[in-house]
Write an enzyme that holds these catalytic residues in place. Structure first.
Site, short mmCIF file in Angstrom:
data_model
loop_
_atom_site.label_atom_id
_atom_site.label_comp_id
_atom_site.label_asym_id
_atom_site.label_seq_id
_atom_site.Cartn_x
_atom_site.Cartn_y
_atom_site.Cartn_z
N ASP A 1 0.88 -1.01 0.07
CA ASP A 1 -0.07 0.03 0.05
C ASP A 1 0.81 1.26 0.05
OD1 ASP A 1 -2.33 1.32 0.14
OD2 ASP A 1 -3.18 -0.24 1.49
N ASP B 1 -10.28 3.45 -3.49
CA ASP B 1 -10.86 1.89 -2.93
C ASP B 1 -12.42 1.77 -3.65
OD1 ASP B 1 -8.83 1.69 -1.65
OD2 ASP B 1 -9.74 1.50 0.29
C1 GLA Z 1 -6.37 1.02 1.44
C2 GLA Z 1 -6.11 -0.04 0.26
C3 GLA Z 1 -7.41 -1.02 0.52
C4 GLA Z 1 -6.88 -1.81 1.80
C5 GLA Z 1 -6.94 -0.73 3.02
C6 GLA Z 1 -6.19 -1.54 4.16
O1 GLA Z 1 -7.27 1.72 1.49
O2 GLA Z 1 -6.65 0.60 -0.95
O3 GLA Z 1 -7.49 -1.87 -0.42
O4 GLA Z 1 -5.93 -2.62 1.65
O5 GLA Z 1 -5.69 0.31 2.65
O6 GLA Z 1 -6.06 -0.55 5.48
#
Ligand code: GLA
Length: 416
Positions: free
Chosen positions: A172, A227
């Site tokens: 990430d 997301d």
């Molecule tokens: C980010 C990523 C998600 C997930 C969260 C976990 O938002 O984009 O896909 O992995 O972190 O905290």
């Protein structure tokens, strides 16, 4: 008792064995061959890690931080029992929150309450089921959920992953401020390489730094958007955004429009079918994000639709794209496939059923007869001839509101 093996299955097994041999010879750790045969070609590059988009399951969309080893073992069991593994879902990935701290020497520590057996034992269990195992980290000092990230520890983390038997790592981009994404992810890739185990690297910087221009060769998949949510509007805008980068995708490197929400309850059956269809048309990684231990028949009928999955996993590796945008809610997407056929999805973003028409020329099908199959109805629709002269000779499909009709079309002469 030995069981009969289909020719396709047999060639898949032979291919896998050959790949394994090639890999063991070129970069397997601890290889024991003493002297290469004099005339043997020297392997100069590692095998392609994701020749087709990775498929599997990831904990985040359904479980968030509520992850533990019981869930992972039960999910591994469910992946086998439900037929998910057999359908191609190979990677079982724990997202954020498995990690709690580091030792004074810097070694990452899995939550001892939630993972008392440790990651090595869990990886062994997952592997014993025929699955591959994945974890999550972050380029910065902390993950998005505030757990220890990889900053300053790329090498020691990569070594731990290799030791545990990790096959996939999602990395990430939270808490990275002004860091240089291409440079940081390349360093992470190099740490994985140095650790000596083939590990799929899933980049997750949400498209902030145009990864479609540089991530191929760094990782095998890269997120293109922020997301996904378990709602129709999220699917609509992510599909539109991901479509813009179709040129960047191909064997070994895929645009990632985020994990699936199919089965999580926020969309209708038709909307989930459209979500899944679009992801397969876009050659997206297919990471299920629902509770695989408790799937309804409807959810299974989507996630386990092998004819639709085959579109995603097609070896030509072209990301399909929008070929017609009618402006009143109707869209046609097309993905060319390795056998000369075309996958075509008619999507309806509107509120009412929509009849859509298409000419062969609009979807890259040469004039003449072509065999048509409906991939959701699992039904042959016969042979159609588009002479392009009369209205009647155009193929018409009726698409429900927020729904999809997905066809596969074999022009005369394409492999059957
Ligand atoms: C980010 C990523 C998600 C997930 C969260 C976990 O938002 O984009 O896909 O992995 O972190 O905290």
């Amino acid at each position: 008792m030995p069981t009969a093996m289909s020719p396709e299955r047999a060639s898949a097994v032979i291919f896998t064995v050959l790949l394994t041999i090639v890999f063991a010879v070129s970069c397997g750790p601890g290889q024991t061959a003493k002297e290469p045969a004099p005339a043997a070609p020297v392997a100069t590059s590692a095998p392609v890690l994701a020749p087709v988009p990775p498929m599997g399951f990831n904990t985040w969309n359904k479980f968030g931080c509520n992850v533990d080893e019981v869930l992972i073992r039960q999910t591994a069991d469910a992946m086998v029992e439900t037929g998910m593994l057999e359908a191609g879902y190979t990677y079982l990935v724990i997202d954020d929150c498995w990690q709690v701290d580091r030792t004074p020497q810097g070694r990452i520590i899995a939550d001892p309450k939630r993972f008392p057996g440790g990651m090595k034992a869990l990886a062994d269990y997952v592997h014993s089921k025929g699955l591959l195992f994945g974890l999550y980290s972050d380029i910065g000092p902390k993950t998005c959920a505030g757990r220890p990230g990889a900053a300053g520890h790329f090498d020691i983390d990569a070594a731990a992953y290799a030791e545990w038997g990790i096959d996939y790592i999602k990395v990430d981009w939270c808490n990275c401020d002004d860091l240089n994404a291409p440079a940081e992810y390349a360093r992470f890739r190099d740490a994985l390489r140095a650790a000596g185990r083939p590990i799929v690297l899933s980049l997750c910087e949400w498209g902030r730094n145009d990864p479609w221009t540089w991530a191929k060769g760094v990782g095998q998949l890269w997120r293109t958007t922020s997301d996904i949510g378990d709602e129709w509007q999220s699917v609509v805008w992510i599909a539109a955004a991901n479509n813009l980068h179709a040129d960047a995708a191909g064997p070994g490197g895929w645009n990632d429009p985020d994990m699936l929400e199919v089965g999580n309850g926020g969309m209708t059956f038709d909307e989930y079918k459209t979500h899944f269809s679009l992801w397969t048309l876009m050659a997206a990684p297919l990471m299920a994000g629902n509770d695989l231990r408790a799937m309804t028949a409807e959810t299974k009928s989507i996630l386990l639709n092998k004819e639709v999955i085959a579109v995603d996993q097609d070896t030509l590796g072209v990301q399909g794209r929008i070929v017609i945008d009618r402006g009143y809610g109707g869209q046609v997407w097309m993905k060319p496939l390795a056998d000369g056929s075309r996958a075509v999805a008619f999507v309806n973003y509107g509120q009412r059923e929509l009849a859509q028409y298409v000419r062969w020329s609009q979807i890259g099908v040469p004039p003449g007869p072509a065999r048509v199959r409906d991939l959701w109805a699992h039904a042959d629709m016969g042979v159609h001839t588009d002479l392009g002269k009369t209205f009647d000779e155009r193929l018409e499909v009726k698409v429900p509101s927020h729904g999809v009709v997905m066809l596969r079309i074999w022009p005369d002469g394409a492999a059957k």
